[in-house]
Write a protein that holds these residues in place. Structure first.
Motif, PDB file in Angstrom:
ATOM      1  N   GLN A 109       0.834  -1.213   0.000  1.00  0.00           N
ATOM      2  CA  GLN A 109       0.000   0.000   0.000  1.00  0.00           C
ATOM      3  C   GLN A 109       0.866   1.261   0.000  1.00  0.00           C
ATOM      4  O   GLN A 109       0.563   2.228  -0.707  1.00  0.00           O
ATOM      5  N   ASP A 112       2.469   1.713  -3.474  1.00  0.00           N
ATOM      6  CA  ASP A 112       1.454   2.174  -4.422  1.00  0.00           C
ATOM      7  C   ASP A 112       1.131   3.653  -4.206  1.00  0.00           C
ATOM      8  O   ASP A 112       0.969   4.403  -5.175  1.00  0.00           O
ATOM      9  N   SER A 115       4.069   5.810  -5.442  1.00  0.00           N
ATOM     10  CA  SER A 115       4.221   5.798  -6.911  1.00  0.00           C
ATOM     11  C   SER A 115       3.242   6.754  -7.593  1.00  0.00           C
ATOM     12  O   SER A 115       3.500   7.206  -8.712  1.00  0.00           O
ATOM     13  N   THR A 116       2.146   7.093  -6.941  1.00  0.00           N
ATOM     14  CA  THR A 116       1.181   8.007  -7.552  1.00  0.00           C
ATOM     15  C   THR A 116       1.545   9.476  -7.314  1.00  0.00           C
ATOM     16  O   THR A 116       0.952  10.352  -7.935  1.00  0.00           O
TER      17      THR A 116
END
Length: 178
Positions: A109, A112, A115-116
């Motif tokens: 989590q 992720d 990475s955004t």
């Protein structure tokens, strides 16, 4: 012989042969001191506390570190404590958050989420984490050197302080570029 070399002969003779004169002086002094014109009165505890609080307000403050010229030694010490506390808060905060919600704070989590984010925020976050980590780690090595008796002169303390600052800058850049 030693009495003459020190020049104590007349003083010792005077003290030995004139004890009555000293006694008379002491009696006169005691008489004068025992006749004081000071009167006292008892106060209730609340009045005593009020007097004490007034006296405390009139006391001068002790000097604060802001009146002194900043020095590398105490700035480094304060920064070491602040970075250590900040890193500890982050570590324990993340550990507690992971214990409370392991699915939300799992490695997958977090990766992720990061990475955004835009690159500027990623690099800013890396700097915010890498600089205190590098400084605290390197300053800890400096303190270990002091414990071994190295760099404890004033020149050594300043030299090692500047080395820590330079190495922190290089290590921060290296960690951010990873």
């Amino acid at each position: 012989m030693s009495v003459r070399t020190l020049g104590l002969g007349p003083a010792l003779r005077q003290a030995a042969f004139a004890p009555r004169l000293a006694l008379a002086r002491n009696q006169t002094l005691r008489t004068v001191l025992s006749k004081r014109a000071i009167q006292t009165q008892s106060l209730p505890p609340s009045a005593a506390e009020e007097i004490l609080n007034k006296q405390r307000l009139l006391r001068p403050s002790s000097p604060h570190f802001t009146i002194y010229q900043p020095q590398l030694t105490w700035i480094g010490s304060i920064a070491n404590r602040v970075t250590g506390a900040g890193l500890s808060v982050l570590l324990y905060g993340y550990a507690l958050a992971y214990l409370v919600a392991p699915e939300t704070f799992s490695s997958v989590q977090i990766v992720d989420l990061v990475s955004t984010l835009p690159d500027a925020i990623k690099y800013a976050g890396k700097v915010i984490l890498a600089a205190p980590f590098a400084f605290h780690s390197l300053n800890g090595l400096r303190h270990l050197g002091w414990d071994l008796g190295k760099f404890i002169t004033l020149k050594g303390a300043y030299t090692s302080g500047y080395v820590v600052l330079g190495a922190t800058a290089v290590a921060t850049v290296g960690l951010v570029m990873m």
